[in-house]
Design a protein around this motif. Structure first.
Motif, PDB file in Angstrom:
ATOM      1  N   ALA A 254       0.824  -1.210   0.000  1.00 49.26           N
ATOM      2  CA  ALA A 254       0.000   0.000   0.000  1.00 49.26           C
ATOM      3  C   ALA A 254       0.859   1.261   0.000  1.00 49.26           C
ATOM      4  O   ALA A 254       0.568   2.235  -0.714  1.00 49.26           O
ATOM      5  CB  ALA A 254      -0.932  -0.010   1.214  1.00 49.26           C
ATOM      6  N   ASP A 255       1.940   1.265   0.800  1.00 50.91           N
ATOM      7  CA  ASP A 255       2.836   2.429   0.842  1.00 50.91           C
ATOM      8  C   ASP A 255       3.427   2.706  -0.531  1.00 50.91           C
ATOM      9  O   ASP A 255       3.534   3.861  -0.957  1.00 50.91           O
ATOM     10  CB  ASP A 255       3.967   2.191   1.846  1.00 50.91           C
ATOM     11  N   GLY A 256       3.805   1.632  -1.239  1.00 50.49           N
ATOM     12  CA  GLY A 256       4.423   1.801  -2.551  1.00 50.49           C
ATOM     13  C   GLY A 256       3.476   2.387  -3.584  1.00 50.49           C
ATOM     14  O   GLY A 256       3.894   3.121  -4.477  1.00 50.49           O
ATOM     15  N   LEU A 257       2.186   2.065  -3.454  1.00 57.88           N
ATOM     16  CA  LEU A 257       1.195   2.559  -4.418  1.00 57.88           C
ATOM     17  C   LEU A 257       0.472   3.811  -3.925  1.00 57.88           C
ATOM     18  O   LEU A 257      -0.370   4.354  -4.627  1.00 57.88           O
ATOM     19  CB  LEU A 257       0.170   1.464  -4.715  1.00 57.88           C
ATOM     20  N   ARG A 258       0.796   4.224  -2.680  1.00 57.85           N
ATOM     21  CA  ARG A 258       0.160   5.387  -2.074  1.00 57.85           C
ATOM     22  C   ARG A 258      -1.363   5.224  -1.986  1.00 57.85           C
ATOM     23  O   ARG A 258      -2.136   6.146  -2.293  1.00 57.85           O
ATOM     24  CB  ARG A 258       0.525   6.680  -2.831  1.00 57.85           C
ATOM     25  N   ILE A 259      -1.778   4.015  -1.599  1.00 53.09           N
ATOM     26  CA  ILE A 259      -3.187   3.751  -1.343  1.00 53.09           C
ATOM     27  C   ILE A 259      -3.286   3.062   0.020  1.00 53.09           C
ATOM     28  O   ILE A 259      -2.273   2.772   0.648  1.00 53.09           O
ATOM     29  CB  ILE A 259      -3.828   2.868  -2.443  1.00 53.09           C
ATOM     30  N   THR A 260      -4.489   2.808   0.485  1.00 54.13           N
ATOM     31  CA  THR A 260      -4.665   2.203   1.806  1.00 54.13           C
ATOM     32  C   THR A 260      -4.503   0.684   1.716  1.00 54.13           C
ATOM     33  O   THR A 260      -4.724   0.086   0.648  1.00 54.13           O
ATOM     34  CB  THR A 260      -6.051   2.515   2.376  1.00 54.13           C
ATOM     35  N   PRO A 261      -4.170   0.034   2.829  1.00 54.54           N
ATOM     36  CA  PRO A 261      -4.102  -1.434   2.848  1.00 54.54           C
ATOM     37  C   PRO A 261      -5.411  -2.082   2.419  1.00 54.54           C
ATOM     38  O   PRO A 261      -5.400  -3.115   1.740  1.00 54.54           O
ATOM     39  CB  PRO A 261      -3.770  -1.746   4.314  1.00 54.54           C
ATOM     40  N   GLU A 262      -6.533  -1.506   2.798  1.00 60.00           N
ATOM     41  CA  GLU A 262      -7.825  -2.077   2.419  1.00 60.00           C
ATOM     42  C   GLU A 262      -8.038  -1.998   0.912  1.00 60.00           C
ATOM     43  O   GLU A 262      -8.651  -2.888   0.309  1.00 60.00           O
ATOM     44  CB  GLU A 262      -8.970  -1.376   3.154  1.00 60.00           C
ATOM     45  N   GLU A 263      -7.534  -0.936   0.292  1.00 56.92           N
ATOM     46  CA  GLU A 263      -7.633  -0.823  -1.168  1.00 56.92           C
ATOM     47  C   GLU A 263      -6.769  -1.879  -1.852  1.00 56.92           C
ATOM     48  O   GLU A 263      -7.147  -2.447  -2.882  1.00 56.92           O
ATOM     49  CB  GLU A 263      -7.226   0.580  -1.614  1.00 56.92           C
ATOM     50  N   VAL A 264      -5.591  -2.158  -1.276  1.00 64.90           N
ATOM     51  CA  VAL A 264      -4.733  -3.222  -1.804  1.00 64.90           C
ATOM     52  C   VAL A 264      -5.449  -4.564  -1.700  1.00 64.90           C
ATOM     53  O   VAL A 264      -5.490  -5.344  -2.657  1.00 64.90           O
ATOM     54  CB  VAL A 264      -3.389  -3.283  -1.045  1.00 64.90           C
ATOM     55  N   LEU A 265      -6.037  -4.838  -0.528  1.00 64.38           N
ATOM     56  CA  LEU A 265      -6.741  -6.102  -0.326  1.00 64.38           C
ATOM     57  C   LEU A 265      -7.906  -6.259  -1.298  1.00 64.38           C
ATOM     58  O   LEU A 265      -8.151  -7.359  -1.811  1.00 64.38           O
ATOM     59  CB  LEU A 265      -7.240  -6.187   1.122  1.00 64.38           C
ATOM     60  N   ALA A 266      -8.600  -5.164  -1.562  1.00 64.10           N
ATOM     61  CA  ALA A 266      -9.728  -5.218  -2.504  1.00 64.10           C
ATOM     62  C   ALA A 266      -9.252  -5.554  -3.910  1.00 64.10           C
ATOM     63  O   ALA A 266      -9.884  -6.342  -4.624  1.00 64.10           O
ATOM     64  CB  ALA A 266     -10.483  -3.887  -2.497  1.00 64.10           C
ATOM     65  N   LYS A 267      -8.127  -4.961  -4.310  1.00 60.41           N
ATOM     66  CA  LYS A 267      -7.560  -5.216  -5.632  1.00 60.41           C
ATOM     67  C   LYS A 267      -7.063  -6.654  -5.748  1.00 60.41           C
ATOM     68  O   LYS A 267      -7.243  -7.327  -6.770  1.00 60.41           O
ATOM     69  CB  LYS A 267      -6.410  -4.250  -5.907  1.00 60.41           C
ATOM     70  N   LEU A 268      -6.391  -7.114  -4.708  1.00 65.41           N
ATOM     71  CA  LEU A 268      -5.900  -8.499  -4.695  1.00 65.41           C
ATOM     72  C   LEU A 268      -7.068  -9.473  -4.795  1.00 65.41           C
ATOM     73  O   LEU A 268      -7.005 -10.476  -5.521  1.00 65.41           O
ATOM     74  CB  LEU A 268      -5.103  -8.768  -3.422  1.00 65.41           C
ATOM     75  N   LYS A 269      -8.130  -9.169  -4.082  1.00 66.21           N
ATOM     76  CA  LYS A 269      -9.308 -10.034  -4.082  1.00 66.21           C
ATOM     77  C   LYS A 269      -9.948 -10.084  -5.470  1.00 66.21           C
ATOM     78  O   LYS A 269     -10.305 -11.156  -5.967  1.00 66.21           O
ATOM     79  CB  LYS A 269     -10.325  -9.530  -3.058  1.00 66.21           C
ATOM     80  N   GLU A 270     -10.082  -8.930  -6.079  1.00 62.23           N
ATOM     81  CA  GLU A 270     -10.696  -8.857  -7.404  1.00 62.23           C
ATOM     82  C   GLU A 270      -9.906  -9.664  -8.431  1.00 62.23           C
ATOM     83  O   GLU A 270     -10.489 -10.352  -9.283  1.00 62.23           O
ATOM     84  CB  GLU A 270     -10.775  -7.389  -7.858  1.00 62.23           C
ATOM     85  N   ASN A 271      -8.583  -9.596  -8.337  1.00 62.84           N
ATOM     86  CA  ASN A 271      -7.740 -10.194  -9.373  1.00 62.84           C
ATOM     87  C   ASN A 271      -7.367 -11.649  -9.130  1.00 62.84           C
ATOM     88  O   ASN A 271      -7.280 -12.429 -10.088  1.00 62.84           O
ATOM     89  CB  ASN A 271      -6.466  -9.370  -9.537  1.00 62.84           C
ATOM     90  N   TYR A 272      -7.133 -12.036  -7.871  1.00 59.56           N
ATOM     91  CA  TYR A 272      -6.510 -13.333  -7.629  1.00 59.56           C
ATOM     92  C   TYR A 272      -7.280 -14.259  -6.684  1.00 59.56           C
ATOM     93  O   TYR A 272      -6.870 -15.405  -6.487  1.00 59.56           O
ATOM     94  CB  TYR A 272      -5.090 -13.136  -7.070  1.00 59.56           C
ATOM     95  N   ASP A 273      -8.369 -13.783  -6.107  1.00 55.13           N
ATOM     96  CA  ASP A 273      -9.140 -14.576  -5.149  1.00 55.13           C
ATOM     97  C   ASP A 273     -10.212 -15.392  -5.890  1.00 55.13           C
ATOM     98  O   ASP A 273     -10.250 -15.429  -7.113  1.00 55.13           O
ATOM     99  CB  ASP A 273      -9.781 -13.621  -4.131  1.00 55.13           C
ATOM    100  N   GLY A 274     -11.073 -16.029  -5.113  1.00 54.91           N
ATOM    101  CA  GLY A 274     -12.264 -16.630  -5.706  1.00 54.91           C
ATOM    102  C   GLY A 274     -12.222 -18.126  -5.894  1.00 54.91           C
ATOM    103  O   GLY A 274     -13.181 -18.715  -6.408  1.00 54.91           O
ATOM    104  N   TYR A 275     -11.131 -18.787  -5.513  1.00 55.59           N
ATOM    105  CA  TYR A 275     -11.051 -20.237  -5.689  1.00 55.59           C
ATOM    106  C   TYR A 275     -11.661 -20.959  -4.486  1.00 55.59           C
ATOM    107  O   TYR A 275     -11.440 -20.583  -3.337  1.00 55.59           O
ATOM    108  CB  TYR A 275      -9.593 -20.684  -5.846  1.00 55.59           C
ATOM    109  N   HIS A 276     -12.423 -22.011  -4.779  1.00 51.75           N
ATOM    110  CA  HIS A 276     -12.966 -22.891  -3.746  1.00 51.75           C
ATOM    111  C   HIS A 276     -12.929 -24.303  -4.324  1.00 51.75           C
ATOM    112  O   HIS A 276     -13.398 -24.533  -5.432  1.00 51.75           O
ATOM    113  CB  HIS A 276     -14.408 -22.516  -3.388  1.00 51.75           C
ATOM    114  N   PHE A 277     -12.380 -25.236  -3.563  1.00 49.38           N
ATOM    115  CA  PHE A 277     -12.264 -26.607  -4.045  1.00 49.38           C
ATOM    116  C   PHE A 277     -13.186 -27.558  -3.284  1.00 49.38           C
ATOM    117  O   PHE A 277     -13.140 -28.769  -3.480  1.00 49.38           O
ATOM    118  CB  PHE A 277     -10.813 -27.060  -3.954  1.00 49.38           C
ATOM    119  N   THR A 278     -14.015 -26.997  -2.450  1.00 52.51           N
ATOM    120  CA  THR A 278     -15.092 -27.706  -1.783  1.00 52.51           C
ATOM    121  C   THR A 278     -16.091 -26.638  -1.345  1.00 52.51           C
ATOM    122  O   THR A 278     -15.895 -25.459  -1.631  1.00 52.51           O
ATOM    123  CB  THR A 278     -14.562 -28.503  -0.573  1.00 52.51           C
TER     124      THR A 278
END
Length: 522
Positions: free
Chosen positions: A244-268
């Motif tokens: 977040a510091d590197g992109l000058r955004i908040t940690p929550e904004e980083v988490l939201a971006k990570l979630k949008e791009n790389y989350d979403g897998y469920h194997f059960t």
């Protein structure tokens, strides 16, 4: 935080190298302890490529080798008291990809020879199954300890030929023969663990070994591979702050971006949200949200199979199936669903307990955009790079709410590209627009039901909802008349966005847009 020198294990699948090199390690050792103490001594795990199967196998190797110092500070340190050293036979079958009969046998012999230099070889053992059985027996007798057998990517030699019956049968018989001693050697075995993409029963390799516990859809092990949201928020909390510091955004904004791009897998189901570990590590290293997993391997085989089963891009997601449908043998599959699921292009999103039906969909933006980029040349007749460049400008037009300029740009682009197949079919243009709009990251759906009929396409941006009707070799006025006659916008009156009607006509001979009409702010 700017001076933080965190090392991320991109491409490193060896547990000892990660621990000794002070790389980030997401602690999965509680699972290791549970696997080796409370379950079957024969276990199997299926996960898509680059999801941490090899690292898990390597972790088991270090654990059974009694490398206590490598586990200092990890969960298992408080659980394990004995740290017994066992002889470990670790076979990585990924080195046997793209091999014919002779090459496969030679590769298996080479793997056996490496351990025979440690435990010797009986000259009477000629064939690979005899050599593996003799190896296990001698390792047991020489050490006085039962043997651990780890087989990573057991199915790798077969995946390339899974739809080539003649070659599949030949290679499968070789692998079945190689693995056959595992049942006879049971008295000498402490633990057997196998990983792969396809379920072990699907390729009929272990027909005699009927005591393997498949933990692939076991809720207890839902987060054994990949990285859960809880692990990001706890074990990677400082990493998120640094990002977040590197992109000058908040940690929550980083988490939201990570979630949008790389989350979403469920194997059960139910399952915690699982992030793609390969993409996540790359994103933290670069401090960028790029396409990493999809870009790490061109899915040419997948594109080929989509064509074979005549699957339109809009049909890839939102699939409803029982477990036998998406976890079925790929060699005899009658639709694309098993391949999409086992390869990680779709994942479990919901489950109806009463009907025992799963809902499967594309996991995240990275996979959706990657898939659509790969499919785009099939609909535009142009090179991927040329099409993507045009789409970048097209995206800006849509983002600015300028549908007229966007359609004009698309008209010009389609007029200049080579001839493309299926241009005499209206569905071709519908799917082309679906791919394009999906690439832009917007919500898009086709054949959307309304009380008075079906809308060809609905596109929702951050500011506008577009109701689109498409016609082939008819003027745009007739398409607009259909929108007005059936009052399609009424279905979306409560969406909270301005509704814009878009009528588009395509010319099949020219393979491009002939004209269009736009009526806005309904």
């Amino acid at each position: 935080m700017e001076n933080m020198q965190r090392l991320y294990p991109i491409g490193i699948q060896t547990f000892s190298k990660i621990r000794e090199g002070n790389y980030l390690y997401i602690d999965k050792t509680e699972y290791v302890y549970r696997m080796t103490h409370f379950a079957s001594n024969y276990m199997f795990l299926s996960r898509p490529r680059r999801f941490g199967k090899s690292l898990l196998t390597s972790t088991l190797h270090s654990y059974f080798s009694g490398c206590k110092e490598l586990f200092k500070g990890l969960a298992i340190e408080k659980l394990e008291t004995e740290w017994t050293e066992y002889p470990v036979l670790h076979f990585d079958m990924s080195t046997a990809k793209h091999a014919g009969k002779d090459e496969l046998i030679s590769e298996l012999e080479r793997k056996l020879a490496a351990y025979e230099r440690i435990y010797s070889r009986n000259e009477e053992d000629i064939y690979i199954n005899q050599r593996l059985q003799g190896l296990i027996e001698r390792a047991y007798k020489q050490t006085g300890k039962q043997v651990v057998v780890l087989i990573d990517e057991y199915d790798a030699p077969l995946l390339d030929v899974v739809h080539e019956r003649e070659n599949l049968d030949v290679l499968r018989n070789i692998m079945r023969n190689f693995y056959s001693p595992l049942k006879a050697c049971d008295p000498y075995l402490r633990y057997v663990f196998l990983t792969g993409i396809t379920k072990f029963s699907q390729l009929s390799i272990f027909s005699e070994l009927n005591n393997i516990k498949n933990i692939s859809m076991d809720k207890t092990y839902a987060a054994i591979c990949g990285i859960s949201e809880e692990e990001i928020r706890t074990q990677m909390k400082e990493d998120v702050n640094w990002f977040a510091d590197g992109l000058r955004i908040t940690p929550e904004e980083v988490l939201a971006k990570l979630k949008e791009n790389y989350d979403g897998y469920h194997f059960t189901y139910p399952s915690p949200d699982i992030y793609n570990p390969f993409s996540l590590m790359n994103a933290f290293t670069d401090r960028e949200f790029k396409s990493y997993w999809f870009g790490s391997g061109t899915p040419t085989y997948l594109i080929k199979m989509l064509k074979k089963f005549d699957v339109a891009p809009s049909e890839i997601g939102e699939i409803h199936a029982d477990v036998t449908s998406f976890d079925a043998p790929t060699e005899t599959m009658t639709n694309i669903t098993p391949l999409l699921y086992q390869s990680g292009y779709i994942t479990i999103k919901d489950y109806d307990e009463e009907l025992e039906i799963y809902t499967l969909d594309i996991p995240n933006r990275e996979v959706r955009v990657g898939l659509m980029k790969s499919l785009l040349p099939n609909y535009t007749g142009s090179s991927a790079q040329e099409a993507i460049t045009t789409m970048a400008y097209f995206s800006r037009d849509i983002r600015n709410g300028d549908m007229d300029t966007a359609l004009r740009r698309l008209q010009t682009f389609l007029s200049t590209v080579p001839y493309c197949d299926n241009t005499k079919y209206e569905g071709h243009y519908q799917q082309m627009l679906y791919v394009i709009f999906s690439l832009l990251g917007y919500y898009v759906d086709v054949e959307v039901r309304t009380p008075r009929g079906r809308v060809d396409m609905v596109l929702r941006t951050n500011t506008t909802l577009y109701v689109m009707e498409l016609k082939l070799d008819k003027d745009a006025s007739s398409a607009m008349e259909q929108i007005n006659l059936k009052d399609y916008p009424e279905r979306f009156a409560l969406c909270g966005l301005p509704v814009v009607k878009v009528a588009v006509s395509f010319d099949c001979d020219r393979g491009t847009i002939s004209d269009w009409k736009i009526v806005g702010n309904i």
